[in-house]
Every structure is written in C-alpha cells, then in structure tokens.
Write a protein that holds these residues in place. Structure first.
Motif, PDB file in Angstrom:
ATOM      1  N   LYS A 617      10.639  26.649  55.632  1.00  0.00           N
ATOM      2  CA  LYS A 617       9.699  26.162  56.641  1.00  0.00           C
ATOM      3  C   LYS A 617      10.360  25.184  57.624  1.00  0.00           C
ATOM      4  N   THR A 618      11.648  25.067  57.521  1.00  0.00           N
ATOM      5  CA  THR A 618      12.384  24.122  58.369  1.00  0.00           C
ATOM      6  C   THR A 618      12.143  24.420  59.853  1.00  0.00           C
ATOM      7  N   ARG A 619      11.942  23.344  60.636  1.00  0.00           N
ATOM      8  CA  ARG A 619      11.840  23.434  62.098  1.00  0.00           C
ATOM      9  C   ARG A 619      12.980  22.601  62.677  1.00  0.00           C
ATOM     10  N   THR A 620      13.798  23.216  63.527  1.00  0.00           N
ATOM     11  CA  THR A 620      15.033  22.590  63.998  1.00  0.00           C
ATOM     12  C   THR A 620      15.004  22.317  65.497  1.00  0.00           C
ATOM     13  N   LEU A 621      15.463  21.123  65.856  1.00  0.00           N
ATOM     14  CA  LEU A 621      15.736  20.797  67.250  1.00  0.00           C
ATOM     15  C   LEU A 621      17.252  20.695  67.394  1.00  0.00           C
ATOM     16  N   LEU A 622      17.828  21.554  68.213  1.00  0.00           N
ATOM     17  CA  LEU A 622      19.273  21.574  68.427  1.00  0.00           C
ATOM     18  C   LEU A 622      19.559  21.020  69.825  1.00  0.00           C
ATOM     19  N   PHE A 623      20.166  19.828  69.887  1.00  0.00           N
ATOM     20  CA  PHE A 623      20.438  19.179  71.168  1.00  0.00           C
ATOM     21  C   PHE A 623      21.837  19.530  71.672  1.00  0.00           C
ATOM     22  N   VAL A 624      21.906  19.900  72.958  1.00  0.00           N
ATOM     23  CA  VAL A 624      23.189  20.205  73.606  1.00  0.00           C
ATOM     24  C   VAL A 624      23.238  19.505  74.960  1.00  0.00           C
ATOM     25  N   LYS A 625      24.433  19.409  75.531  1.00  0.00           N
ATOM     26  CA  LYS A 625      24.615  18.651  76.773  1.00  0.00           C
ATOM     27  C   LYS A 625      24.164  19.404  78.021  1.00  0.00           C
ATOM     28  N   THR A 626      24.417  20.714  78.078  1.00  0.00           N
ATOM     29  CA  THR A 626      24.203  21.445  79.333  1.00  0.00           C
ATOM     30  C   THR A 626      23.238  22.617  79.165  1.00  0.00           C
ATOM     31  N   LEU A 643      21.321  34.865  61.554  1.00  0.00           N
ATOM     32  CA  LEU A 643      20.532  33.795  62.172  1.00  0.00           C
ATOM     33  C   LEU A 643      19.367  34.293  63.032  1.00  0.00           C
ATOM     34  N   LYS A 644      19.336  35.572  63.344  1.00  0.00           N
ATOM     35  CA  LYS A 644      18.340  36.055  64.317  1.00  0.00           C
ATOM     36  C   LYS A 644      16.906  35.805  63.866  1.00  0.00           C
ATOM     37  N   TYR A 645      16.706  35.625  62.531  1.00  0.00           N
ATOM     38  CA  TYR A 645      15.353  35.330  62.028  1.00  0.00           C
ATOM     39  C   TYR A 645      14.809  34.001  62.565  1.00  0.00           C
ATOM     40  N   LEU A 646      15.678  33.149  63.108  1.00  0.00           N
ATOM     41  CA  LEU A 646      15.249  31.848  63.635  1.00  0.00           C
ATOM     42  C   LEU A 646      14.474  31.964  64.940  1.00  0.00           C
ATOM     43  N   LYS A 647      14.646  33.112  65.622  1.00  0.00           N
ATOM     44  CA  LYS A 647      13.920  33.358  66.887  1.00  0.00           C
ATOM     45  C   LYS A 647      13.998  32.141  67.828  1.00  0.00           C
ATOM     46  N   PRO A 648      15.179  31.854  68.363  1.00  0.00           N
ATOM     47  CA  PRO A 648      15.380  30.628  69.146  1.00  0.00           C
ATOM     48  C   PRO A 648      14.654  30.637  70.480  1.00  0.00           C
ATOM     49  N   LYS A 669       5.802  23.580  78.921  1.00  0.00           N
ATOM     50  CA  LYS A 669       4.623  23.291  78.100  1.00  0.00           C
ATOM     51  C   LYS A 669       4.368  24.436  77.129  1.00  0.00           C
ATOM     52  N   GLY A 670       4.533  25.668  77.615  1.00  0.00           N
ATOM     53  CA  GLY A 670       4.313  26.828  76.754  1.00  0.00           C
ATOM     54  C   GLY A 670       5.301  26.883  75.602  1.00  0.00           C
ATOM     55  N   VAL A 671       6.565  26.580  75.875  1.00  0.00           N
ATOM     56  CA  VAL A 671       7.591  26.581  74.834  1.00  0.00           C
ATOM     57  C   VAL A 671       7.282  25.533  73.779  1.00  0.00           C
ATOM     58  N   LEU A 672       6.914  24.333  74.221  1.00  0.00           N
ATOM     59  CA  LEU A 672       6.612  23.252  73.284  1.00  0.00           C
ATOM     60  C   LEU A 672       5.407  23.595  72.406  1.00  0.00           C
ATOM     61  N   SER A 678       3.114  27.476  66.063  1.00  0.00           N
ATOM     62  CA  SER A 678       3.226  28.837  65.544  1.00  0.00           C
ATOM     63  C   SER A 678       4.595  29.058  64.932  1.00  0.00           C
ATOM     64  N   ASP A 679       4.757  30.243  64.322  1.00  0.00           N
ATOM     65  CA  ASP A 679       6.043  30.620  63.739  1.00  0.00           C
ATOM     66  C   ASP A 679       6.837  31.512  64.692  1.00  0.00           C
ATOM     67  N   HIS A 680       6.444  31.504  65.959  1.00  0.00           N
ATOM     68  CA  HIS A 680       7.141  32.347  66.929  1.00  0.00           C
ATOM     69  C   HIS A 680       8.601  31.936  67.052  1.00  0.00           C
ATOM     70  N   SER A 681       8.882  30.633  66.921  1.00  0.00           N
ATOM     71  CA  SER A 681      10.260  30.143  67.016  1.00  0.00           C
ATOM     72  C   SER A 681      10.475  29.060  65.965  1.00  0.00           C
ATOM     73  N   ASN A 682      11.611  29.137  65.253  1.00  0.00           N
ATOM     74  CA  ASN A 682      11.931  28.143  64.234  1.00  0.00           C
ATOM     75  C   ASN A 682      13.010  27.166  64.679  1.00  0.00           C
ATOM     76  N   ILE A 683      13.594  27.406  65.834  1.00  0.00           N
ATOM     77  CA  ILE A 683      14.634  26.505  66.342  1.00  0.00           C
ATOM     78  C   ILE A 683      14.483  26.383  67.851  1.00  0.00           C
ATOM     79  N   LEU A 684      14.470  25.152  68.314  1.00  0.00           N
ATOM     80  CA  LEU A 684      14.339  24.859  69.744  1.00  0.00           C
ATOM     81  C   LEU A 684      15.641  24.228  70.221  1.00  0.00           C
ATOM     82  N   ILE A 685      16.316  24.902  71.143  1.00  0.00           N
ATOM     83  CA  ILE A 685      17.581  24.403  71.691  1.00  0.00           C
ATOM     84  C   ILE A 685      17.250  23.651  72.972  1.00  0.00           C
ATOM     85  N   ALA A 686      17.589  22.362  73.021  1.00  0.00           N
ATOM     86  CA  ALA A 686      17.110  21.515  74.119  1.00  0.00           C
ATOM     87  C   ALA A 686      18.229  20.667  74.697  1.00  0.00           C
TER      88      ALA A 686
END
Length: 917
Positions: A617-626, A643-648, A669-672, A678-686
């Motif tokens: 059930k992990t929800r991940t925020l992946l922070f990058v510079k660019t 990794l594709k099951y993460l639906k980034p 707003k829609g992405v957030l 929902s379980d549409h995405s388990n990892i948000l790259i921001a």
C-alpha cells in the motif's frame, strides 16, 4: 584598455581608501607594483587611508593585461567580499549605507572603547573580521590591555565592508550585557539616555521578561487529514498542542507558529481566525490569509470555505491564475476572510486599489520563512514596517506566521543561526515564537517524522555516450569561435560540460549576444543568429548529459530527438543545417548500441521493489530537480517490467516557453486528487512544486533523487511523508551532496537549539529594543533606495529588434499598455515581419482571448501571441524579453527582462486608435 575601470576606481576611491588595507594586497602589489610596494607599506605604518590612496593612484597608471581582474581576485582572497561585490557591479550602495554607523562609532569612540572587553565581543562577531584582524585584536589585548585592543577593534569596524557589522555589534553587546556601550550606539537618543527614556514600568518590564525573548516560528504546512474524532462539520476542536501553539496569537501578539509538517497548523490558523473574528467583531475585523503557491492557495481556500461554511463569515479567494474583474477594494469591503497569493495583495497596494494594510486586522503568512529578500511577503511587510516606524498613527494588523522551520540563510554555528532567526522575526515584526513545549508527547503521537536513509551510488563507469556528446559539443564550440570570439563574451569557466556551471555560461553568452553590435548590420544579424543557435544546441546537449547521468541513455536520446524534431518542423537555417544533419544525425546511430545500465537506476529498482514488497500500500513521492528528468523517470518506470505496476504520474510547474513543457493548474489539481484518493497511481514524480505546503496524508515514502537544498527544504520535503512508519531516502552519486544533506540534518538540530536558547535566554536578544535595531537598519536601507532619483523615462524613439537575429519588429511609439499589464503593437505592418500559428490551448483572461502564437518571420524566435479584446481581433501581445531595444538616436542597445525596465514610457491603450487605423 581599462579606461572605464580606472574612471570608476577614481569615482569611488573615497570609499575604497576607507576600507582597503594595502598590506592585505601584497600578492597583487608584488605582481604589478613591486617597485612601489615598500613605499606604500611604509606609508601604511603612518596612515592606512593615505597608503590606500597611494595604492589606488599607482593602479590608475597600470597598462598590463589582466591587472584589474587580478585586483578583484586578490580582494576576494583578502576577504574583502563586500568591496569585491561593490567594485564588480560598480554599485556602492551597501558601502555607502554603512557610513552613518561608522561616523557614529567614530564620534563615541573615546567613551565606547572604555566600556567593552574586545575578546568577548569577538566571540559573536567573527564573520565581521578577517583571521588576521582577530589575531591582532587578541594579541593587542594580551600585550597592551583592553582599551588598546578596543581601539584596534573599533578601527577594524570603521574599515569594515561587511554590511551587517552594526547589527552584529548590537547583538554582541547585548549578549555580553554591555548596556552603557549599547546606550552610546543608539542614534535616536542623546548619549546615555537611551535606556532611561524607555518606559520601564512594571507592566513593560514583565512583558519584556516574559514574552520578548520568544521567537515566533509558525510555518504553514497543511491540515492533517487524520483529525479523527476532533473533526466535525465546520467547527473543529483543537488538540492540546494545537491550542498551545495558538495561545500567543489568541492574546493578540504578533507570532510565528513553528511546528512540524503534518501537525495541523492550518487548523491552528483557522482557530486563530475564528477567535479573532469573535473578539474583534465590533471593530470590523478583516483577515487575509496568504499562500505562496497557487496549488497551496486552492487547498487552503477549500479549508477556509469548509470551516466557515456554517457561520455568517464570508470567505473569498483570489490568485494570479483567476480571471478576477472585481476590484480588490470591493472584495475587501464585502468579505471577512480573503485567501490570496501575496503578489495579488502587493499589486493592489502598489496600484492604489487599497490605501494600506491598515484596512485589515489580521495577516497570516503561510510558509512565513519566505519573508526575506525581495519575496512578496517581505515587500508587504516592508510597507507595514514603514507605516509603523514612520509613526503615522494608523492601526496595524496583527501578524501571524506559519512555518515548519526557521533555518533560513547560511550559518555555521548556533550564534549565526540565532542572528538569522532574529532577522526573520524583525521582518515579520514578531517577538514571540510559539512551539510545542507542554504537550510534546501528544504532538509526537500524531506527527510521524520519517526515518532518514542515505544511499551513495556509483556513477556510470566509462560511459561512451558522454564522450561522444562532449566531442559534439567541442565541435560546436569550435564552429562558434570561427563565427565570433565567444571567449570575450563571458568570463564564466565552461570546461565542465554536463553541469549547471556550463548552463550558466550559455545563458551569459546568449545575454551578451543580444546586445552585440557591429558596423555591418547584416553581419551583426548573421553573427547573433548563428551564436544563438550554437549556444541553444549546446544547452540541449548539456541537458542530455545531465539526463544521461541520472536516467537512461535512451531518455537522453529521446530528449535530443524531440528537440531536433522541433527544429526540423520549423525548417533549418544555414547554421542549423550544419548542426543537425551534419553533426547530430551522423553520430546518432552509434548511441543506440551503448545504453549500459545506470547504477543509480539499479539501486532505485531495489529500493522500490523492497519497500513495496514489505508494504504493497506504499505511496511514494519521488523528488527530482528538473522537468526533463521527471518525464524520463516516468518513462523508465513504465517501461521497466518490475516497476510498471506503480503506474507513475508526474507533478511539475507551469509551462514557461513555447519549446518547454509544463502543467496547467487544472491538470496539477487532477494529478494530486488522483494520487490522494485512488489507486490509479502509486508513485508521484515531482519537482520543487510539491516540496512545500501540499497535503498528501497517504504518502509514506519520500525519495530524494539527486535532490538537495537547504535546511528548510530538507524539513519540508521530508515532511511530505505523513503516514506512520514513513521513510525518507536520499539517493546520490555525488559524495559531496550526501555530506551536504547530512550537514542539513546537523544544522536542523542547531536551529532547534537556537530557537530554544532564544526562547529561554535573558540577555535581551529578542526584546522590542533588539528587534527595533534590525527594523531601523532595514528601513534606513529602504529610505536610501527611495531617495535615489528614479531615472526619468526618456522621450527618444526606440527600435524593437528580435533578440535572436536582430530583425526589426516595431518602434517604441507603436506600443500601448492594455489592462495595466499587457503590451500590444498598434502598427499593422508588424504582421509583415512575423509568422503566426494557432495557439494550442486558447484561453481567456481579463476579457482577453489568446488566439495565435507569434514568431519572428526570419528566425522563428518566440515573440508572444495575438489575442482578441472587446471584439478587436489580432492584437499582438509581445514579451519584452524576446527583443533588444535600440535607441534610434544613439544606436545604443538594451536588453530588458521586464517591461518595468524599459527606458521609455508607454501610452495606455485607447480603442479609438484602433478604429482610426
């Protein structure tokens, strides 16, 4: 060769001679003034200032190549940082602002030196002195006593180029309890009457002792979604620790509330507002809540609207992305609470739509650590403080700030951290820091600080892709040198390709290209256009190297392919024909066979799979510079079988130019919402758009992938992990970045200790007197800037030419100002010099509808867009940064990034002019 430099050195010689000490410039003198060095040093033993003047006079006669740059380098080596900056920019404003304090110190020197022990003072002022000066003061103290050493210290201060020396002196005297010396330094009073003239009534003394030492630290994050049984419709019951945070503000005190991310500071702010409205009901209470980002604004507006939905209090929100036509004055008169982004309020004050901040009774600053420098928060508070210090007699609103950390600025130790915190308090006019002390156990039961891990990863070994791209970049640089001597355009080193430093060099060269002038105007246009193309291609290759370092070679190639596809669609000019088919496409096939595995991505796969194995059930925020890296990692995850099951999904800032990519507020707003609910995405790259204020309660894993900042950013990013058992993992191949992040953690502890010390100390560090010193100093700077005559807009005519190819676009007198912010071209022949194509996302704002994009007819550089306004079609709205301004009379060229910088005045748009065309 150095006529301008010599002329400016002569012009500012009075300031320079009062600061520089020739014996600190021995290295420079040995290189360029060796025959004169002994005489200058001999003169220094009699008079440092006379010796400095002698040094300057000898410098004016130098003819050797490079002496001026060497002089600047030796200034920096001698720790003359303030003087170095003043000379490099030829701006002595900060140096001049020190003069009153130096004159004051000179007047009171005889008495002042008898009142202090300089070695004690040095402990708190080391950053104001060079190591040599500290050593000399201590040696003098040992050999000749306190008074002689005090005279030495005073002499050094009178020659200081550090802009904060007076503030630090005041604080040092307070720390050492040198009250008499403090009285001497109060310029507002006569000699030693300073403290006596303060009303030291019992009530004042009690207030001084009990409250002034507290530094308020309130940093707004977001409402904790886990309010449990405390949460009811509209009204919400505060937990004990939340009430403790709110108490000083309930008492009407200006307060910074400082508490961890996720503890419910927004609820604290709501309770403060509710209490304020009840207690000030008969006094026409009006509240403004300020949020720094549009995303946070929308979130907080919803919280306020929901909270006050069952009351008679009216809530209204405005941000820069809204097509709001109602005047701010009307909104303020008809609403009890207004949620704003700060620039909206600042613009309303500057335009006179609101008379002053006195029409409000409470201002709440979300993420108040931003109240520094030229941030809109600080500009608003400058208006507030000017009203206060000018004693206009108008009522001022209560100030409340919200923050998770007050670790602003740079600091090496607790004393420097305390100084920075004091400055923040002065900027916000607060003397109370509200932190949780009595209810810490309850706080920690609701707030989960993520566990921090570090992964130092190896870089790619012997990557052939890097070698090929660097060879291409070297070839392009050679072509550019044959076109023009690009080395003469910028002094920034550019030997480290694939770095931010190289990007800075490109930006600097492009900036200088814009105003490059030649006698042959056709040649000037050809050279500028060619150099712009060369540097733009170098920029893309540099980006590709950075992407390749952090993602896959495939992603770097996709980035380059996308760029060259855009170039191909626009059509090649002569330079691009050379750069694209001849250079890139010849090398392109080789790259496909060398996509080795990136060790960083391999480690990322391990981390993600391991943590999702332990908790699916992990929800991940992946922070990058660019943004480019965010897109690359999204593609990599989607194409990696394990990794594709993460639906980034990705969360990035808005689009800033026609060639870049970004997200609209609606899409963000829609992405957030999708990630949260929902379980549409388990990892948000921001990117950094998500590191402050955005509420994602379900997140339990924060990955910082080559993502680093200061202490505040570290606290904010780590705080995105709200769920119990959260982890924060820092991944980097740069050893120095890993050490920097560990230093941030150490500095976080220093900040906590600094706050605790300031809250508990009894050394007047945060009394109203101490805060006033900071505020008076800052006001003096503002008054000085205001006193400088504004250069009048001249009446000369200017040509606007394309900043890329110098193609003529229009004249300055063809421009008109529309709706106080948009600049249109009246001359219909403008369309003969440009190209247009449909706007991808036509939208309306302030009665203006975007229709087409506008590009230079010669080089296709982005010039702006066309719009419809009041049934008038095809009005060109241009952006000044796309043009160079050339004075028709003098032929001098200027590059401006904002319309406020242009040297000419622009008439307001009149529809009658269109009808007469």
């Amino acid at each position: 060769m150095y006529e301008l430099e010599v002329e400016n050195l002569k012009r500012f010689s009075g300031y320079i001679a009062q600061i520089i000490r020739p014996s600190n410039m021995r290295g420079f003198m040995s290189l360029y003034l060796d025959p004169e060095m002994e005489r200058i040093l001999s003169e220094e033993r009699s008079s440092v200032t006379c010796a400095a003047k002698m040094l300057l006079e000898k410098m004016w006669t130098l003819q050797e190549q490079g002496w001026f740059r060497s002089f600047l380098d030796h200034l920096l080596a001698g720790e003359y940082t303030g003087l170095h900056k003043a000379i490099e920019e030829w701006n002595f404003e900060k140096i001049e602002q020190m003069t009153p304090h130096k004159k004051l110190l000179e007047r009171i020197e005889a008495s002042f030196t008898n009142q202090i022990k300089p070695v004690e003072i040095l402990t708190y002022m080391t950053e104001c002195f060079t190591p040599r000066e500290c050593e000399e003061i201590r040696a003098t103290d040992e050999q000749k006593g306190h008074i002689a050493a005090s005279e030495k210290l005073t002499e050094c201060l009178k020659r200081s180029d550090k802009s904060n020396w007076f503030k630090l002196l005041i604080l040092a005297l307070q720390r050492c309890n040198y009250d008499t010396a403090l009285q001497l330094l109060d310029p507002e009073t006569d000699g030693n009457k300073a403290v006596q003239e303060i009303d030291m009534s019992e009530e004042f003394q009690f207030d001084l002792c009990m409250h002034s030492y507290l530094i308020s630290l309130l940093f707004s994050a977001v409402l904790d979604a886990e309010l449990g049984p405390s949460k009811t419709k509209g009204q919400k019951i505060l937990r004990n620790y939340q009430r403790e945070l709110a108490e000083p503000a309930f008492d009407g005190k200006n307060t910074i509330v400082c508490a961890p991310t996720g503890c419910g500071k927004t609820l604290v702010a709501l309770a403060i507002c509710e209490d304020h409205l009840k207690t000030r009901r008969e006094k026409n209470a009006k509240i403004v809540f300020l949020a720094t980002k549009v995303e946070v604004f929308a979130q907080q507006l919803k919280e306020f609207s929901d909270y006050f939905s069952s009351t008679d209090d009216d809530v209204r929100g405005i941000c820069g992305d809204m097509d709001e036509k109602t005047p701010m004055k009307v909104i303020a008169e008809n609403n009890d609470i207004i949620v704003l982004t700060p620039q909206i309020l600042l613009n309303a004050l500057n335009k006179g739509e609101l008379p002053s901040l006195s029409i409000f009774t409470l201002l709440i600053f979300d993420e108040c650590h931003n109240t520094t420098g030229k941030h809109p928060y600080n500009m608003l508070m400058a208006s507030y403080l000017d009203s206060k210090l000018n004693e206009r007699g108008e009522p001022l609103p209560q100030i409340v700030g919200l923050t998770a950390s007050v670790g602003i600025g740079t600091f090496k130790n607790q004393q420097e951290a305390e100084n920075n915190i004091c400055q923040l308090c002065a900027n916000l006019d607060v003397t109370v820091i509200s932190t949780v002390e009595q209810n810490k156990e309850e706080l920690m039961s609701f707030v989960h600080i993520p566990e921090k891990d570090f992964y130092a990863v190896e870089k790619r070994p012997n990557d052939p892709f890097v070698s090929i791209i660097k060879d291409i970049m070297s070839t392009i640089e050679s072509h550019a040198r044959r076109t023009y001597d690009i080395e003469s355009l910028s002094n920034i080193p550019h030997n480290e390709q694939g770095t931010q430093k190289y990007e800075q060099w490109i930006v600097d060269v492009q900036k200088k290209c814009c105003v490059l002038q030649m006698d042959d105007k056709e040649e000037e246009s050809r050279v500028c256009r060619a150099l712009f193309n060369y540097t733009e291609h170098l920029r893309k290759y540099n980006d590709a190297l950075i992407i390749n370092e952090d993602a896959r070679t495939k992603d770097a190639l996709n980035y380059l392919d996308s760029f060259f596809q855009q170039v191909r669609q626009a059509g090649f000019d002569e330079t691009e024909q050379k750069l694209t088919p001849c250079i890139y496409q010849c090398s392109r096939p080789k790259h496909l066979r060398m996509d080795g595995e990136n060790p960083k991505l391999k480690r990322l796969i391990y981390i993600l799979n391991e943590l999702y194995r332990l908790n699916d059930k992990t929800r991940t925020l992946l922070f990058v510079k660019t943004r480019a890296l965010a897109e690359a990692l999204k593609n990599w995850i989607e194409e990696t079988e394990s990794l594709k099951y993460l639906k980034p999904s990705i969360l990035i800032g808005r689009k800033t130019d026609t060639k870049g990519f970004g997200m609209t507020p609606t899409s963000k707003k829609g992405v957030l919402e999708s990630f949260k609910s929902s379980d549409h995405s388990n990892i948000l790259i921001a990117t950094s758009v998500a590191d402050e204020g955005i509420d994602i309660p379900q997140c339990n894993l924060v990955l910082m992938y080559e993502y680093i900042g200061n202490v505040v950013k570290m606290v904010q990013v780590r705080g995105r992990g709200r769920a119990e058992g959260s982890k924060c993992i820092f991944v980097s191949s740069k050893t120095e970045w890993v050490e920097k992040e560990k230093l941030n953690m150490h500095q976080e502890k220093i900040v906590d200790e600094a706050v605790a010390n300031l809250q508990q100390s009894k050394d007047l560090m945060l009394t109203k007197v101490s805060i006033a010193v900071f505020q008076k100093e800052d006001k003096a700077k503002r008054d000085y800037i205001k006193s400088i005559p504004v250069r009048p807009r001249d009446e000369d005519r200017y040509r606007l030419v394309c900043s890329k190819c110098k193609q003529f676009a229009c004249f300055s007198d063809d421009l008109r100002l529309l709706e106080e912010s948009h600049h249109i071209v009246l001359d219909r022949r403008f369309f003969e010099r440009c190209q247009t194509k449909p706007h991808g996302k036509p939208i309306s704002f302030l009665g203006i509808t975007k229709k087409m994009k506008v590009f230079c007819g010669l080089c296709r550089h982005d010039w702006g867009l066309t719009a419809t306004y009041m049934n008038i079609d095809d009005l060109p709205l241009i952006k000044v940064k796309s043009f160079v301004l050339e004075n028709c009379a003098t032929k001098q060229q200027y590059k401006c990034t904002k319309w406020t910088e242009v040297p000419f005045s622009i008439k307001t748009f009149d529809i009658a002019e269109i009808e007469s065309l």
